[in-house]
Design a protein around this motif. Structure first.
Motif: not given
Length: 306
Positions: A126-140
């Motif tokens: 139920q939580l989602r971190m939104l991408k900004d100008n920082r490097k974004y990585t998702l391990l799903d």
């Protein structure tokens, strides 16, 4: 929403004999300055030359390293780095003995970096971190097993959102958000600036006028944000925008954060003001009285005060 001081990194400039004395104490299995679990040599700029995993009387581990990699220590002093979780080792008598020794024998001390952990009693899906100008990585890895990152690991402004309940193997909803800050840049407005945009989707409701396929997609993606990746680009952006405008965001709490800063200061209340310095900018030598091979033993009264 609970705020926890999850890690504190302290740098010291010490006489070389301090490291030698501690190694000798660990070798003879003296418990006064904690137990040695393992040791290894570092061969990378991100590591210290001599590294140790130590353990308190409760079996809690932490890290201590001596000698910055690549630096030629021709003088009598060297740098040391201590990393520990205050919530776990702060009440350990053994750890207090070691910390008091390092503080008393150090010429310079620098609170370098710390982690703030925020525990949220919400399902990870139920939580989602939104991408900004920082490097974004998702391990799903599917379901509740997903971790999101922003920024560079262990650097100022790094953020991590993951399933703490899964890590702890407990049967309740618990998601943890972690932020890393440099102590020299830890004012409230900076914490507020680097705080990530985290959508809380568990209490959303569709906007008025949303019908048909869009409503179905909206509700499905609210229940499982991972489904957004399956949508065509334009549809994905549309649903993301709808979710962002109707869901609540996790907000930073000033009072809770300031309590973290106060807790950090408790580890500095036995440090002489003259010893505070940025070790990366300080190259002063240790005076002779600091380099004599004399082991410091804290008396009972001083330890009780700590």
């Amino acid at each position: 929403m609970a705020y926890i001081l999850d890690k504190l990194v302290v740098l010291f400039r010490l006489p070389k004999v301090v490291a030698n004395d501690l190694v000798r104490f660990w070798t003879i299995d003296d418990h006064f300055y904690c137990d040695l679990v393992k040791s290894w040599h570092g061969y990378h700029p991100a590591l210290m030359q001599d590294n140790y995993t130590l353990q308190t009387e409760q079996g809690i581990s932490f890290y201590l390293g001596f000698g910055t990699y690549g630096r030629d220590y021709t003088s009598n002093n060297m740098d040391a780095k201590l990393e520990f979780n205050p919530a776990k080792v702060g009440n350990s008598a053994w750890f207090k003995n070691l910390y008091y020794l390092l503080v008393q024998r150090a010429k310079f001390i620098d609170f370098r970096r710390f982690d703030v952990a925020i525990d949220l009693p919400v399902s990870r899906t139920q939580l989602r971190m939104l991408k900004d100008n920082r490097k974004y990585t998702l391990l799903d890895y599917g379901g509740e097993d997903r971790t999101e990152y922003l920024g560079v690991r262990s650097a100022h402004g790094n953020c991590k959102l993951y399933n703490k309940a899964l890590e702890m193997k407990i049967a309740r909803n618990l998601t943890r958000l972690e932020l890393t800050l440099d102590y020299s840049n830890s004012a409230w407005n900076e914490f507020e600036r680097i705080f990530p945009r985290v959508l809380d989707l568990h209490s959303i409701s569709p906007p008025d006028g949303l019908h048909g396929t869009d409503k179905v997609l909206y509700l499905a993606c609210a229940a499982d944000p991972a489904l957004l990746r399956e949508l065509p680009f334009r549809t994905k952006k549309k649903i993301e925008q709808l979710l962002a405008t109707t869901a609540q965001f996790i907000k930073p709490d000033k009072t809770s954060y300031e309590s973290i800063l106060t807790e950090i200061l408790t580890f500095g209340n036995i440090v002489d003001v003259e010893k505070w310095a940025n070790l990366y900018d300080t190259d002063e030598e240790l005076p002779e009285e600091w380099t004599k091979p004399k082991m410091f033993i804290a008396d009972e009264g001083e330890q009780q005060k700590f």
